[in-house]
Scaffold this motif. Structure first.
Motif, PDB file in Angstrom:
ATOM      1  N   VAL A 135      -3.398   5.681  -0.210  1.00  0.00           N
ATOM      2  CA  VAL A 135      -3.479   4.394   0.491  1.00  0.00           C
ATOM      3  C   VAL A 135      -4.935   3.920   0.539  1.00  0.00           C
ATOM      4  O   VAL A 135      -5.240   2.742   0.282  1.00  0.00           O
ATOM      5  CB  VAL A 135      -2.905   4.512   1.919  1.00  0.00           C
TER       6      VAL A 135
ATOM      7  N   LEU B 260       0.822  -1.210   0.000  1.00  0.00           N
ATOM      8  CA  LEU B 260       0.000   0.000   0.000  1.00  0.00           C
ATOM      9  C   LEU B 260       0.855   1.258   0.000  1.00  0.00           C
ATOM     10  O   LEU B 260       0.568   2.233  -0.703  1.00  0.00           O
ATOM     11  CB  LEU B 260      -0.938   0.002   1.209  1.00  0.00           C
TER      12      LEU B 260
ATOM     13  N   SER C 188       1.044   4.146  -2.948  1.00  0.00           N
ATOM     14  CA  SER C 188       0.739   5.543  -2.649  1.00  0.00           C
ATOM     15  C   SER C 188       1.917   6.444  -3.021  1.00  0.00           C
ATOM     16  O   SER C 188       1.727   7.553  -3.527  1.00  0.00           O
ATOM     17  CB  SER C 188       0.384   5.715  -1.167  1.00  0.00           C
TER      18      SER C 188
END
Length: 518
Positions: free
Chosen positions: A386, A353, A357
């Protein structure tokens, strides 16, 4: 108290610790570089366990034992390929990448490193790399959510969606607030939990057997040991397995060089010489953990037959570790052991994640807007990214169409094919240019994805093989057929190589000062 209550207590303790680490990291994260790369101050032990925990995921505790239990030791070639690949990654990529990323514009993401390394003014290389990261990591994160749902099905006999939501929400929260530091330090705790659980569970199961010596013969003589199919060659790693299958499984080796969530740990180390200690910690952890996973499968073939216990997952048998722990221990101890699976799942999801991002904001948003935004704004944008990726991955995980190992294998091959050859050539071949890099990256990604989606080809050999080598060949050929890189790029290559050599010869050298003097 009933069994489920004890499990809930254990899991609440674990999740509370994860959130506390996230809050601690939040207090230490004041700049955008801290959120994305932890200020480049990772201790080698933290870097090693963080890389290992984010690498192995639920595959180590669920996917691998299930595959070995179902099919036999022929599945062990994947683990061998991974172990060798991890060693080579720490040996050849880690020190050189840490040096080069310092010299090449202080790169903080993999796409930015590619662009800075090759001076690609068109920005095409960086955009393509970011899009590939977003695409494949969405599937990778989804595999973690699938593992989380199946974890709750097995542990609580509960609802798949409930488990998916709980695991996803907690992982997103501590990644959201704490960034790279939270991901790295929770990975250390999670890695230690995985390590302990993979050693304790098979040892205790072995002690519980009436005749422990049976583990090396039972599966080949009794059908239940291989999920109802008699397999006299259960312990034979080559019988009944084609050369292409062995090559394909060993080819997981090549995937390591292109995994952004692993190699970013190399960029975050304090200095290149830390790679030596990191290699020792990381490979030791990985070898012992894989050994534990193998014995979970082998001991399980006797354990479940002797005790007549049902395995929850009757398709892929990916819950044997979970089921075994529940039988062996008091519910509170079992709950603590079972949190190792949550640890494996969450450590990988959080790393992925964060990488996605970073690519969305650092490699796409900042480039498109062309604005120098405040540090706080960049951090908040990364946090928003995220959430977006987590939601997309959750949609894919609602009705999973593949096993955990299948989802991981698809993404692993995608990254290995798209980035692996380019990482190696960027670090070791001066003649590489941006045109060759773009052509090779696109070729590797497309070949891997197309090969893996066509049953007729994917059944022949793992898509990593054609993807990786087509990328390698195309990059070299196109680079040689087009204009050589500028003198500036070649001079920077020499500086990076020299810096890596200086750091290797003198581990106490002031790395940043040495970089400035070159």
């Amino acid at each position: 108290m009933d069994q489920s209550t004890w499990y809930v207590i254990a899991i609440v303790i674990y999740l509370g610790v994860m959130l506390a680490i996230g809050y601690w990291s939040y207090r230490r994260t004041t700049e955008y570089d801290d959120y994305v790369l932890g200020g480049r101050d990772l201790h080698p032990f933290v870097a090693a366990l963080s890389a290992g925990a984010s690498d192995m995921s639920g595959w180590l505790l669920m996917g691998l034992p299930g595959a070995l239990f179902l099919t036999g030791m022929s599945e062990l070639w994947i683990a061998i390929g991974l172990l060798l690949g991890a060693w080579a990654n720490w040996k050849w990529v880690a020190p050189r990448l840490r040096s080069y990323s310092e010299v090449a514009g202080n790169s903080i993401t993999v796409p930015s490193f590619f662009e800075n390394r090759l001076r690609d003014k068109s920005r095409t290389l960086r955009i393509l790399a970011a899009l590939i990261i977003i695409f494949f990591f969405t599937f990778y994160v989804s595999s973690g959510m699938v593992a989380g749902g199946r974890y709750f099905e097995s542990t609580f006999e509960g609802d798949y969606m409930t488990g998916l939501i709980i695991v996803s929400v907690v992982t997103v929260i501590y990644t959201f607030i704490g960034g790279f530091l939270a991901v790295s330090y929770t990975d250390v705790v999670q890695g230690l939990m995985m390590f302990a659980a993979l050693l304790i569970v098979p040892i205790m199961a072995l002690i519980a057997l009436d005749n422990p010596a049976e583990i090396f013969s039972f599966a080949s003589e009794n059908p239940y040991g291989t999920a109802g199919i008699e397999n006299p060659e259960y312990f034979n790693m080559v019988a009944g397995v084609s050369a292409t299958v062995i090559i394909g499984n060993l080819a997981w080796f090549f995937g390591y060089f292109g995994q952004p969530h692993i190699i970013v740990r190399f960029m975050a180390m304090r200095k290149p010489s830390d790679a030596k200690a990191g290699r020792f910690y990381g490979i030791s952890w990985m070898f012992l953990s894989i050994t534990g996973a193998v014995f979970v499968a082998i001991v399980g073939t006797v354990f479940f037959s002797q005790n007549d216990y049902a395995i929850t997952d009757q398709d892929s048998y990916e819950t044997i570790f979970l089921d075994m722990a529940q039988v062996l221990f008091h519910p509170l101890i079992a709950g603590l052991v079972l949190t190792a699976v949550l640890a494996a799942i969450m450590s990988t999801m959080s790393s992925q994640l964060l990488i996605v991002s970073s690519s969305l904001i650092e490699d796409l948003w900042k480039m498109i807007t062309k604005k120098n935004l405040p540090e706080k704004t960049l951090i908040n944008l990364s946090r928003g990214a995220v959430l977006v990726i987590a939601l997309l991955a959750a949609v894919l995980a609602i009705n999973p169409s593949d096993s955990i190992l299948g989802l991981v294998g698809f993404a692993w091959a995608g990254f290995g094919s798209a980035f692996g050859p380019l990482v190696l050539l960027s670090l070791y071949w001066k003649r590489l240019n941006a045109t060759g890099a773009i052509a090779g990256m696109v070729t590797g990604a497309v070949v891997s994805m197309a090969w893996g989606m066509i049953p007729a080809t994917s059944d022949i050999i793992y898509e990593m093989v054609p993807g990786f080598f087509s990328h390698l060949i195309v990059t070299i050929v196109v680079s040689l057929m087009t204009k050589a890189p500028s003198a500036e790029v070649q001079e920077e290559f020499d500086r990076a190589a020299k810096l890596a050599s200086i750091a290797a010869q003198d581990e106490d050298v002031d790395f940043e000062e040495a970089a400035e003097k070159l």
